[in-house]
Design an enzyme around this catalytic site. Structure first.
Site, PDB file in Angstrom:
ATOM      1  N   GLU A 196       0.852  -1.213  -0.066  1.00 41.46           N
ATOM      2  CA  GLU A 196      -0.071  -0.098   0.045  1.00 41.46           C
ATOM      3  C   GLU A 196       0.767   1.202  -0.237  1.00 41.46           C
ATOM      4  OE1 GLU A 196      -3.212   1.126  -0.212  1.00 41.46           O
ATOM      5  OE2 GLU A 196      -2.419   3.115   0.236  1.00 41.46           O
ATOM      6  N   ALA A 239      -5.021  -3.734  -7.961  1.00 40.67           N
ATOM      7  CA  ALA A 239      -6.272  -2.856  -7.263  1.00 40.67           C
ATOM      8  C   ALA A 239      -6.044  -1.616  -6.785  1.00 40.67           C
ATOM      9  CB  ALA A 239      -6.751  -3.669  -6.296  1.00 40.67           C
ATOM     10  N   HIS A 293     -32.415  -8.595  22.467  1.00 37.63           N
ATOM     11  CA  HIS A 293     -31.226  -9.109  22.967  1.00 37.63           C
ATOM     12  C   HIS A 293     -30.931 -10.612  23.003  1.00 37.63           C
ATOM     13  CE1 HIS A 293     -28.048  -9.339  26.330  1.00 37.63           C
ATOM     14  NE2 HIS A 293     -28.639 -10.457  26.678  1.00 37.63           N
TER      15      HIS A 293
HETATM   16  P1  NAD Z   1      -9.362   1.871  -3.631  1.00 38.59           P
HETATM   17  O1  NAD Z   1      -9.128   3.320  -4.034  1.00 38.59           O
HETATM   18  O2  NAD Z   1     -10.282   1.519  -2.585  1.00 38.59           O
HETATM   19  O3  NAD Z   1      -7.765   1.721  -3.172  1.00 38.59           O
HETATM   20  C1  NAD Z   1      -6.747   1.675  -4.105  1.00 38.59           C
HETATM   21  C2  NAD Z   1      -5.443   1.808  -3.147  1.00 38.59           C
HETATM   22  O4  NAD Z   1      -4.153   1.532  -3.914  1.00 38.59           O
HETATM   23  C3  NAD Z   1      -5.295   2.859  -2.293  1.00 38.59           C
HETATM   24  O5  NAD Z   1      -5.170   2.456  -0.958  1.00 38.59           O
HETATM   25  C4  NAD Z   1      -4.022   3.707  -2.808  1.00 38.59           C
HETATM   26  O6  NAD Z   1      -3.442   4.247  -2.024  1.00 38.59           O
HETATM   27  C5  NAD Z   1      -3.320   2.187  -3.453  1.00 38.59           C
HETATM   28  N1  NAD Z   1      -2.252   2.580  -4.419  1.00 38.59           N
HETATM   29  C6  NAD Z   1      -2.367   3.205  -5.554  1.00 38.59           C
HETATM   30  N2  NAD Z   1      -1.245   3.101  -6.391  1.00 38.59           N
HETATM   31  C7  NAD Z   1      -0.651   2.267  -5.587  1.00 38.59           C
HETATM   32  C8  NAD Z   1       0.922   1.620  -6.129  1.00 38.59           C
HETATM   33  N3  NAD Z   1       1.355   1.900  -7.181  1.00 38.59           N
HETATM   34  N4  NAD Z   1       1.396   0.740  -5.162  1.00 38.59           N
HETATM   35  C9  NAD Z   1       0.886   0.413  -4.049  1.00 38.59           C
HETATM   36  N5  NAD Z   1      -0.446   1.043  -3.547  1.00 38.59           N
HETATM   37  C10 NAD Z   1      -1.041   1.932  -4.653  1.00 38.59           C
HETATM   38  O7  NAD Z   1      -9.454   1.172  -4.987  1.00 38.59           O
HETATM   39  P2  NAD Z   1      -9.967  -0.429  -5.224  1.00 38.59           P
HETATM   40  O8  NAD Z   1      -9.452  -1.281  -4.182  1.00 38.59           O
HETATM   41  O9  NAD Z   1      -9.289  -0.575  -6.734  1.00 38.59           O
HETATM   42  O10 NAD Z   1     -11.399  -0.397  -5.522  1.00 38.59           O
HETATM   43  C11 NAD Z   1     -11.956   0.685  -6.415  1.00 38.59           C
HETATM   44  C12 NAD Z   1     -13.211   1.035  -6.048  1.00 38.59           C
HETATM   45  O11 NAD Z   1     -14.240   0.071  -6.502  1.00 38.59           O
HETATM   46  C13 NAD Z   1     -13.461   1.549  -4.837  1.00 38.59           C
HETATM   47  O12 NAD Z   1     -13.272   2.823  -4.456  1.00 38.59           O
HETATM   48  C14 NAD Z   1     -15.071   1.128  -4.576  1.00 38.59           C
HETATM   49  O13 NAD Z   1     -15.826   2.308  -4.912  1.00 38.59           O
HETATM   50  C15 NAD Z   1     -15.288   0.051  -5.323  1.00 38.59           C
HETATM   51  N6  NAD Z   1     -15.425  -1.147  -4.573  1.00 38.59           N
HETATM   52  C16 NAD Z   1     -16.516  -1.293  -3.574  1.00 38.59           C
HETATM   53  C17 NAD Z   1     -16.442  -2.371  -2.661  1.00 38.59           C
HETATM   54  C18 NAD Z   1     -17.311  -2.521  -1.795  1.00 38.59           C
HETATM   55  O14 NAD Z   1     -18.411  -1.865  -1.664  1.00 38.59           O
HETATM   56  N7  NAD Z   1     -17.122  -3.259  -0.798  1.00 38.59           N
HETATM   57  C19 NAD Z   1     -15.506  -3.503  -2.973  1.00 38.59           C
HETATM   58  C20 NAD Z   1     -14.610  -3.395  -4.097  1.00 38.59           C
HETATM   59  C21 NAD Z   1     -14.666  -2.212  -5.070  1.00 38.59           C
END
Ligand code: NAD
Length: 477
Positions: A205, A271, A446
């Site tokens: 991350e 991701a 409860h």
């Molecule tokens: P995200 O924005 O949640 O997380 C991406 C992460 O990648 C961030 O923490 C960022 O700091 C990190 N990052 C970016 N570039 C990087 C690099 N080069 N090296 C290391 N880390 C890096 O994005 P996501 O997980 O791809 O999900 C995308 C979207 O899909 C979410 O914002 C959400 O809207 C949607 N989603 C929602 C759910 C849910 O509701 N449960 C589940 C999955 C996806």
């Protein structure tokens, strides 16, 4: 061809809009650029990932029963059967959507739509299908074309060992070592699935914590549990480059000091976020405006700058969540049929479906700080809740954000098993303008985890009996 309303995109925003429009007597054509309805959420997102997360949770709960004296042999995993079960869930739901479309006389066209003007789409046959492009004209079109995973250029290599969430959900194999790039929603959910199936997972991350932007009180218990499940969690680290080396992928990990190290993995899941699918649609032939991040600009009735076009869901702005898309779809259609509907949500819940789950809604502490709002925060640790104890899951926390002076509930955050289902109560409370007393004076069953919501309110009022937090007596002179 002509239709009164065209809905472009068959995901949870698009099909909800099309079905409601049909129910309101509007003649609808739903144009979907895939062979099945359901969109990313149903076909390769929310639903299949939740099926796999359910399996992962049952497996970890079975293992943890050892602490209660119940031991199972290690599970044997039939990946083909697991994949088939997951795909079966998708088939059932997408088949249901086909039936629902048919019963409503919604015409479904499987084609890629491209605007050739404000009231006209060119329909191109899907890849591999022969046939000529058709023209479809309309009075209104609701754009519901969603978003796609972002893969930054240095991570975009032509290798089947590097995937986005779609590839990870296909469950082709159980790799020995998986690199998850990004500690966000997808990275943590899919990382959890593979870790439980036996993969050694490394999450990298970029920022200094998992789930950036999410309340740290909520992230802490999850991070503690994931630290045990994952091989490693590397924070403040960027995956700068990927390269194929024989059967492995070499990742260049960059620390904030600028040092770079190389490590190899069997598979990589990228991701790092999603982007709206607004490009390549011919929107330049309409009056719709697109902002700097690629979102189609809409007003509270989901109308774009073009009087014939509306937009909903991921393509129309953050948060990119299915339930926001569905709600916007209904607002758009009610507006078109003359209703007063507007998108005016006080609380859009968000859930990370890890174990424990994290859920929040309404105002956050960071929002309150930014906006200079006076709030008090009431926290209730799940260790004081009988049900959490009986489930052996005391790693939860329920917190309420309460407006000073009025005692209105403005926000909530919950971390713990089942938090995603619990947050709905607080969404209603926020929307209804409830005070803390409305929550504490509603009798909750409860023993349930739901009791932690009024219990947090009792902490605020100094009335909590199951923990010792008496209200401070006013200071006497
Ligand atoms: P995200 O924005 O949640 O997380 C991406 C992460 O990648 C961030 O923490 C960022 O700091 C990190 N990052 C970016 N570039 C990087 C690099 N080069 N090296 C290391 N880390 C890096 O994005 P996501 O997980 O791809 O999900 C995308 C979207 O899909 C979410 O914002 C959400 O809207 C949607 N989603 C929602 C759910 C849910 O509701 N449960 C589940 C999955 C996806």
């Amino acid at each position: 061809m002509r239709s009164e309303l065209v809905v472009l995109g068959g995901g949870p925003g698009g099909y909800a809009a099309a079905f409601l429009a049909a129910d309101l007597g509007i003649q609808v054509t739903l144009v979907n650029a895939e062979s099945r309805l359901g969109g990313v959420c149903l076909l390769r997102g929310c639903i299949p990932s939740k099926a796999l997360l359910h399996v992962a949770k049952v497996m970890s709960e079975a293992r943890e029963l050892a602490a209660w004296g119940i031991e199972f042999p290690p599970p044997s995993i039939n990946l083909d059967a697991l994949r088939a079960a997951k795909n079966g869930v998708i088939e059932t739901l997408t088949g249901g959507l086909d039936q629902l479309a048919k019963r409503r006389n919604v015409q479904v066209l499987h084609a890629r739509g491209r605007f050739t003007g404000s009231q006209e789409l060119r329909l191109e046959p899907l890849g591999g299908q022969a046939g000529q492009a058709d023209q479809l004209s309309f009075e209104h079109c609701i754009l519901a074309v969603g978003s796609s995973p972002v893969i930054p250029p240095p991570l975009r290599i032509d290798s089947r060992r590097v995937t986005d969430s779609t590839g990870a959900l296909e469950l082709n194999d159980i790799p020995e070592r998986l690199l998850v790039v990004g500690g966000g929603y997808i990275g943590l959910e899919m990382g959890s699935v593979y870790a439980e199936l036996g993969t050694r997972v490394t999450v990298v991350e970029l920022t200094d914590g998992l789930l950036p932007g999410v309340d740290r009180d909520l992230v802490r218990p999850l991070a503690a549990r994931l630290a045990k499940r994952f091989d490693r969690i590397l924070l403040n680290t960027k995956v700068g480059k990927l390269a194929e080396r024989g059967n492995l992928i070499e990742a260049t990990l960059e620390s904030p000091g600028g040092e770079a190290t190389q490590e190899t993995f069997d598979r990589v899941l990228v991701a790092v976020g999603r982007r709206p699918n607004s490009a390549g649609l011919g929107l330049e032939t309409t009056q719709a405006k697109i902002d700097a991040r690629g979102f189609v600009v809409v007003d509270q009735k989901q109308r774009t700058a073009d009087p014939h076009l509306l937009a909903i869901g991921d393509v129309a702005g953050e948060p990119m969540l299915a339930h926001k898309a569905t709600h916007e779809g209904k607002v758009a259609v009610e507006g078109l049929s003359g209703g007063p509907a507007e998108f005016d949500a006080r609380a859009i819940p968000a859930v990370v479906f890890t174990d424990p789950e994290i859920a929040w809604a309404g105002l956050t502490e960071a929002d309150a700080k930014r906006g200079g709002r006076h709030i008090t925060v009431a926290r209730y640790p799940w260790a004081a809740n009988g049900r959490a104890q009986s489930l052996h899951r005391t790693d939860g926390l329920t917190k309420l954000l309460i407006e000073s002076g009025t005692d209105r509930v403005l926000g909530a955050g919950i971390v713990g098993s089942g938090a995603g289902d619990m947050i709905a109560e607080v969404v209603l409370a926020i929307e209804m303008g409830c005070t803390v007393r409305d929550l504490t004076e509603s009798i909750h069953p409860h023993p349930t985890l739901g009791e932690t919501i009024p219990a947090a309110g009792e902490v605020h009022l100094g009335l909590a009996t199951e923990i010792y937090r008496p209200k401070r007596k006013p200071a006497t002179a």
